[in-house]
Design an enzyme around this catalytic site. Structure first.
Site, PDB file in Angstrom:
ATOM      1  N   ASP A  58       1.032  -1.245  -0.348  1.00  0.00           N
ATOM      2  CA  ASP A  58       0.023  -0.412   0.389  1.00  0.00           C
ATOM      3  C   ASP A  58       1.030   1.637  -0.013  1.00  0.00           C
ATOM      4  O   ASP A  58       1.197   1.660   1.353  1.00  0.00           O
ATOM      5  CB  ASP A  58      -1.448  -0.400   0.788  1.00  0.00           C
ATOM      6  CG  ASP A  58      -2.268   1.345   1.320  1.00  0.00           C
ATOM      7  OD1 ASP A  58      -2.318   1.956   0.047  1.00  0.00           O
ATOM      8  OD2 ASP A  58      -2.855   1.158   2.402  1.00  0.00           O
ATOM      9  N   CYS A  77      -6.872   3.894  -1.760  1.00  0.00           N
ATOM     10  CA  CYS A  77      -6.712   3.106  -2.077  1.00  0.00           C
ATOM     11  C   CYS A  77      -7.831   2.264  -2.615  1.00  0.00           C
ATOM     12  O   CYS A  77      -7.648   1.549  -3.025  1.00  0.00           O
ATOM     13  CB  CYS A  77      -7.058   2.896  -0.758  1.00  0.00           C
ATOM     14  SG  CYS A  77      -5.631   3.518   0.109  1.00  0.00           S
ATOM     15  N   HIS A 129     -10.807  -2.684   2.858  1.00  0.00           N
ATOM     16  CA  HIS A 129     -10.724  -1.879   2.699  1.00  0.00           C
ATOM     17  C   HIS A 129     -11.783  -1.336   0.977  1.00  0.00           C
ATOM     18  O   HIS A 129     -11.492  -0.752   0.464  1.00  0.00           O
ATOM     19  CB  HIS A 129      -9.662  -1.427   2.198  1.00  0.00           C
ATOM     20  CG  HIS A 129      -9.814   1.122   2.273  1.00  0.00           C
ATOM     21  ND1 HIS A 129      -9.012   1.273   1.860  1.00  0.00           N
ATOM     22  CD2 HIS A 129     -11.365   1.400   2.420  1.00  0.00           C
ATOM     23  CE1 HIS A 129      -9.333   3.243   2.850  1.00  0.00           C
ATOM     24  NE2 HIS A 129     -10.837   2.421   3.098  1.00  0.00           N
TER      25      HIS A 129
END
Length: 491
Positions: free
Chosen positions: A46, A86, A136
């Site tokens: 990430d 994200c 997420h």
């Protein structure tokens, strides 16, 4: 009965051949020579930007395992995140669609249950499916606190086809963090979570190696906080000696070096974990039939232009590292043409010999990769339909659409052409060529290419509010606040 029984037996024999996708070029080929479908191990970091790996020429970051992996892999020089943030990246990868199609163009908004995804497609082809780490994509209820679901378990019907499950919706605390298993029981990753997550991945591979599987391992770092890697990795870097990109303003350089040192510590810890994972795949005896992918959701400005994090259209945010290893099928080489986020899933399906669902909008580049050609792709889209959080309107955020080619970056906002860079001659994007008379012909060509790509996905490039209303979304906190002339801020 004498006629029916042989037919039934024939069908029973053929079921595994059809279901698992096994093929035989000759009817009497020995079972030992039957092609087994490849496993997929997909490792996602990430906020790891493309420039920060040793194999890309960075001589101050320590990434020996990724460097070695690169000698065995396709190295994508221009892997571009379609939307540099994200949740949108994750939704676009899992569906092979663009953000305005699947609807996740803003963090913490839910990917619809009916989305047809990576794990569901492979599962229908006979694969086992597993997911470890950050998810997420569950989102939160309309009107709820924007981060209210980040510490809650993800319901089974929201796992998009993944069965093995050791997942946290979102956390940026990487030490002794917790996760939920398949039955929503809460557990703790002891220590720095990258390492026990990797151990779980190795265990999953060892236990499931007899049948084809897909496993997605999603790490939290090197996303900030930048200073929480184990001390032994932080001690590897002296902030005072680190070189910065020339586009870091002088007044931010001391802060940038400190941030970079912490970022590098996270990256080197992940590199160690990837080395362990690759060794585990070898020990399980499945390396030769496993497609191994390493990439990231997006990059990090890391004080280039005086800012950190993502969403912005510059290379520090939109370009990510990507390696694909498939022994015996793909020879190590550098791939120069751009590839976008929605293209990854159809390309993996092509490499796996699985038909591409009609719902997928990305391109399948598997034939080019297998034949040794470049992608023959002139440009890939970049976009930000709605700016939010750290780059909300009042912080200078703006809606944009653009393209990244092998050489150029071209971006427009709602007022018109905004950025044009020749990345070959200006790799740090210091000289904006937009609307300069000597580049009119080039700009028109790039504008035509961008318009064509937007038309292909029916993107009207409307203001942010139109998309928020269309999807019945609410802005988080102060994200909707803007000055009347916000588009002209920093223009």
């Amino acid at each position: 009965m004498k006629i029916v029984l042989p037919i039934v037996l024939s069908v029973l024999i053929l079921i595994p051949v059809y279901f698992f996708g096994f093929r035989s070029d000759t009817p009497n080929e020995p079972i030992s020579n039957v092609q087994t479908p490849p496993n997929i191990v997909f490792v996602l970091a990430d906020q790891w930007r493309a420039q920060e790996v040793g194999y890309a020429g960075n001589d101050q970051i320590i990434t020996p395992n990724l460097n070695k992996l690169a000698t065995e892999s396709l190295i994508f020089e221009n892997a571009v995140t379609t939307m540099a943030v994200c949740a949108p990246w994750r939704a676009s990868f899992l569906t092979g669609q663009y953000p305005l199609t699947h609807g996740v163009f803003y963090n913490d908004k839910p990917l619809p249950n009916e989305a047809y995804t990576f794990a569901e497609i492979y599962k229908e082809a006979g694969y086992q499916t597993g997911y470890i780490g950050k998810w997420h994509l569950n989102g939160h209820a309309r009107g709820a606190d924007p981060f209210s679901a980040r510490d809650q378990p993800v319901p089974k019907d929201r796992r998009q086809g993944f069965d093995y499950w050791k997942v946290r919706e979102v956390t940026h605390n990487y030490n002794n963090s917790f996760y939920f298993d398949e039955e929503d029981k809460k557990h703790v990753w002891e220590g720095y979570d990258v390492f026990p997550q990797t151990d779980s991945a190795i265990s999953y591979i060892s236990k499931n190696k007899e049948k084809p599987f897909v496993l997605m391992l999603s790490y939290g770092p090197p996303h900030d906080p930048y200073f929480s890697a184990p001390k032994e990795y932080q001690d590897l870097y002296d902030a005072g000696t680190l070189k910065l990109r020339p586009n870091v303003p002088e007044e931010y350089q001391d802060s940038a070096r400190r941030v970079l040192a912490g970022y590098y510590a996270h990256a080197t810890a992940i590199d160690k974990a990837i080395g362990d994972l690759l060794e585990g795949i070898e020990k399980a005896g499945v390396a030769d039939n496993t497609i191994f992918v390493f990439t990231s959701e997006h990059g990090d400005m890391l004080m280039s232009r005086g800012v950190v994090k993502k969403q912005r259209p510059w290379d520090e945010a939109i370009k990510v590292p990507m390696l694909i290893r498939y022994p015996g099928k793909l020879e190590s080489r550098r791939v120069l043409d751009p590839i976008g986020t929605p293209d990854i899933l159809p390309t993996l399906l092509g490499l796996s010999d699985i038909p591409i669902p009609k719902s997928i909008e990305g391109k399948d580049f598997s034939k080019n990769l297998l034949s040794g050609k470049d992608l023959e792709n002139d440009a890939t889209l970049i976009m930000l339909p709605v700016p939010f959080h750290e780059w909300q309107f009042k912080n200078g955020g703006r809606e944009y659409r653009g393209i990244r080619t092998r050489r150029y970056t071209y971006v427009k906002d709602l007022l018109g052409p905004w950025l044009l860079y020749d990345n070959e001659n200006d790799p740090f994007q210091l000289n904006n060529l937009v609307n300069q008379s000597e580049y009119n012909s080039l700009q028109k060509k790039l504008e035509k290419s961008l318009s064509k790509k937007l038309k292909e996905i029916n993107d009207k490039f409307w203001p942010a509010d139109e998309y928020m209303n269309q999807w019945n979304y609410l802005y988080d906190r102060t994200d909707s606040l803007r000055a009347e002339n916000y588009l002209e801020i920093n223009r």
